[in-house]
Write an enzyme that holds these catalytic residues in place. Structure first.
Site, PDB file in Angstrom:
ATOM      1  CB  SER A   1     -69.677  71.236 -10.296  1.00  0.00           C
ATOM      2  OG  SER A   1     -70.522  70.153 -10.106  1.00  0.00           O
ATOM      3  CB  ALA A   2     -71.717  73.640  -5.654  1.00  0.00           C
TER       4      ALA A   2
ATOM      5  CE1 TYR B   1     -60.693  66.728  -6.909  1.00  0.00           C
ATOM      6  CE2 TYR B   1     -60.512  67.163  -4.557  1.00  0.00           C
ATOM      7  CZ  TYR B   1     -61.248  66.708  -5.639  1.00  0.00           C
ATOM      8  OH  TYR B   1     -62.506  66.230  -5.444  1.00  0.00           O
TER       9      TYR B   1
ATOM     10  CG  HIS C   1     -64.627  62.701  -3.861  1.00  0.00           C
ATOM     11  ND1 HIS C   1     -65.458  61.701  -4.308  1.00  0.00           N
ATOM     12  CD2 HIS C   1     -64.671  63.684  -4.811  1.00  0.00           C
ATOM     13  CE1 HIS C   1     -65.988  62.057  -5.477  1.00  0.00           C
ATOM     14  NE2 HIS C   1     -65.531  63.264  -5.786  1.00  0.00           N
TER      15      HIS C   1
ATOM     16  CG  ASP D   1     -67.732  55.019  -0.935  1.00  0.00           C
ATOM     17  OD1 ASP D   1     -68.690  55.566  -1.522  1.00  0.00           O
ATOM     18  OD2 ASP D   1     -67.864  54.030  -0.194  1.00  0.00           O
ATOM     19  CG  ASP D   2     -69.629  58.486  -5.740  1.00  0.00           C
ATOM     20  OD1 ASP D   2     -68.701  59.142  -5.220  1.00  0.00           O
ATOM     21  OD2 ASP D   2     -70.593  59.021  -6.289  1.00  0.00           O
TER      22      ASP D   2
ATOM     23  N   PRO E   1     -77.060  56.796  -1.344  1.00  0.00           N
ATOM     24  CG  PRO E   1     -78.144  54.726  -1.244  1.00  0.00           C
ATOM     25  CD  PRO E   1     -77.109  55.565  -0.556  1.00  0.00           C
ATOM     26  N   GLY E   2     -79.829  58.174  -3.202  1.00  0.00           N
ATOM     27  CA  GLY E   2     -80.921  59.140  -3.033  1.00  0.00           C
ATOM     28  C   GLY E   2     -80.842  60.163  -4.131  1.00  0.00           C
TER      29      GLY E   2
ATOM     30  CG  ASP F   1     -79.999  79.576 -48.463  1.00  0.00           C
ATOM     31  OD1 ASP F   1     -80.617  80.413 -47.773  1.00  0.00           O
ATOM     32  OD2 ASP F   1     -78.810  79.265 -48.254  1.00  0.00           O
TER      33      ASP F   1
HETATM   34  C1  SPV Z   1     -76.548  78.054 -44.067  1.00  0.00           C
HETATM   35  O1  SPV Z   1     -76.414  76.986 -43.446  1.00  0.00           O
HETATM   36  O2  SPV Z   1     -77.628  78.471 -44.452  1.00  0.00           O
HETATM   37  C2  SPV Z   1     -75.374  78.887 -44.353  1.00  0.00           C
HETATM   38  C3  SPV Z   1     -74.056  78.257 -44.541  1.00  0.00           C
HETATM   39  O3  SPV Z   1     -75.548  80.067 -44.498  1.00  0.00           O
HETATM   40  S1  SPV Z   1     -73.867  77.993 -46.222  1.00  0.00           S
HETATM   41  O4  SPV Z   1     -74.943  77.122 -46.663  1.00  0.00           O
HETATM   42  O5  SPV Z   1     -72.576  77.369 -46.434  1.00  0.00           O
HETATM   43  O6  SPV Z   1     -73.945  79.276 -46.916  1.00  0.00           O
HETATM   44 MG    MG Z   2     -77.516  80.619 -44.854  1.00  0.00          MG
END
Ligand code: SPV
Ligand code: MG
Length: 436
Positions: A9-10, A75, A89, A91-92, A123-124, A204
């Site tokens: 993956s380097a 692979y 590869h 050996d681990d 190791p290291g 909210d």
């Molecule tokens: C929130 O997490 O504030 C959202 C999703 O807007 S909901 O509460 O379902 O509206």
């Molecule tokens: Mg929201």
């Protein structure tokens, strides 16, 4: 000349990588199968560096003849094509995720008399330990910002959980479980308006203002490296939304989701129990377009959230809006529902697929929480957001403790609900920002 195949993956090159390449050059020409972001994300966190950057580094290491794409941990496809004389590869790898891979390689190589060479593990310094150190240092706003798009390219579905503080950010960042041979964790963070407001004991209704919301974002940025999706509520008036976009982008937030409501916004989960007004298509589309014009980077995503199902405006209205908002430049669509089953969301998904334009679809299964990620993924959902569960689980736990102290006139009876004092004082290491 013989050919030697190595897969990597380097992400972070250590002397161990250079050594194995050197050992391989003694046997023949070295071809490296470089794992894609997607191949790596299937079993661990996404690499820090995108594929092209990792490829560039490897191609410039002495002894590397060619770097080819390896699209999975398996692979065999590449081996059948390249038919190397050797695969090398350390050996681990007799345990864990690569156990089955090893046998598959041996069997494939046999077909043309190739051999698996397994030099002993040195190791290291490992790239895993270096990767952890890098996470401790953190990330840059630019790197974090681009991470959501990279995840969407690398994974069939991206899994997001809510955070509303630095501490809950740490949970989103660090919690993982082992399922079969795979490490499973959250890919990113939802900065919910509901839980950010509730943590401040406010409703909210867009009352917690943007300055305060950005303070919470700041706390989460400090304790995490994962991408953040910001709940932008209605986005406010278009003239304000453009500032929101710029601020989020500057901080390294990956995406904002705005909902097509206007007037006094209430939480969607009230549905039609309270008066809520949906914005008209033209005005909301215009807000999206203005946001897109305001952003500076290519990576920042503006996701349009459709409230038609919440407000009982119907499926056709929801689909019409999705089309219009995509045409206005939305980089994703969130379809919200407060039904107890996923039926209407599934219907939307089916129709949405027919658009054929692959704009990522986002869902928030708060009320239809029985539905599994596998079911959502099969329906074409690309981002699933667990929008409020951390706050909802913390609150009853705190009530239970407070009641226990009141009932018993002392704290020791609540100890079974509490983390030990020793742990809380060590939870956030001093001298670092808390990543562990
Ligand atoms: C929130 O997490 O504030 C959202 C999703 O807007 S909901 O509460 O379902 O509206
Ligand atoms: Mg929201």
């Amino acid at each position: 000349m013989k050919t030697v195949y190595l897969a990597m993956s380097a992400d972070i090159i250590t002397p161990a990588h250079v050594n194995i390449i050197r050992e391989a050059t003694a046997l023949g020409e070295v071809v490296i199968g470089l794992l894609t972001d997607s191949a790596v994300a299937g079993f661990q966190r996404m690499p820090h560096m995108p594929y092209d950057e990792r490829k560039f580094v490897l191609e410039n290491i002495v002894g590397v003849k060619e770097v080819v794409i390896q699209e999975s941990l398996d692979y065999v496809t590449n081996l059948q094509r390249i038919k190397p004389d050797y695969v090398m590869h350390r050996d681990d790898w007799n345990t864990g995720v690569l156990r089955g891979t090893r046998q598959g390689i041996i069997d494939t190589l046999k077909q043309w008399g190739g051999k698996l060479i397994e030099p002993s593990y040195m190791p290291g310094l490992t790239s895993a330990s270096l990767s952890q150190s890098l996470r401790d240092v953190g990330t840059t706003p630019q790197n974090r910002l681009g991470m959501l798009k990279r995840l969407l390219e690398a994974k069939p579905m991206v899994r997001i959980i809510e955070a509303h503080s630095g501490l809950t950010g740490l949970i989103a960042e660090n919690v993982s479980v082992q399922v079969d041979d795979q490490r499973r964790e959250f890919d990113g963070i939802w900065m919910s308006s509901l839980t950010d407001s509730a943590a401040k004991a406010k409703p909210d209704i867009e009352y917690v203002d943007i300055t305060s919301r950005m303070n919470t974002v700041g706390d989460i940025l400090e304790t995490t490296t994962k991408p953040i999706i910001y709940d932008g509520d209605s986005g406010g008036i278009p003239e304000h939304f453009v500032f929101m976009v710029r601020t989020l982008e500057r901080l390294g937030v990956s995406a904002v989701i705005i909902e097509d409501k206007k007037g006094l916004k209430k939480n969607s989960l009230f549905g039609t129990d309270v008066p809520q007004m949906q914005d008209n298509i033209e005005d909301f589309a215009d807000k999206i377009t203005r946001g897109k014009q305001a952003q500076v980077t290519d990576e920042f995503m503006i996701i349009a959230r459709i409230e038609s199902l919440i407000l009982k405006a119907g499926m056709d209205d929801a689909l019409k809006r999705a089309k219009a908002f995509i045409a206005a430049g939305a980089n994703g669509i969130m379809i919200h529902s407060k039904e107890e089953t996923a039926a209407e969301v599934m219907t939307f998904c089916k129709e949405y697929k027919k658009f054929g334009d692959n704009v990522p679809l986002v869902v928030v299964p708060s009320t239809y929480s029985q539905t599994t990620e596998d079911e959502l993924e099969a329906a074409g959902v690309r981002i699933v957001i667990y929008a409020n569960q951390l706050l909802r689980s913390a609150y009853p736990a705190m009530i239970r403790t407070a009641e226990s102290i009141l009932k018993h006139g002392r704290a020791s009876d609540s100890a079974e609900f509490c983390m030990p004092i020793k742990e809380i004082i060590r939870l956030i290491p001093e001298g670092s920002e808390g990543r562990s």
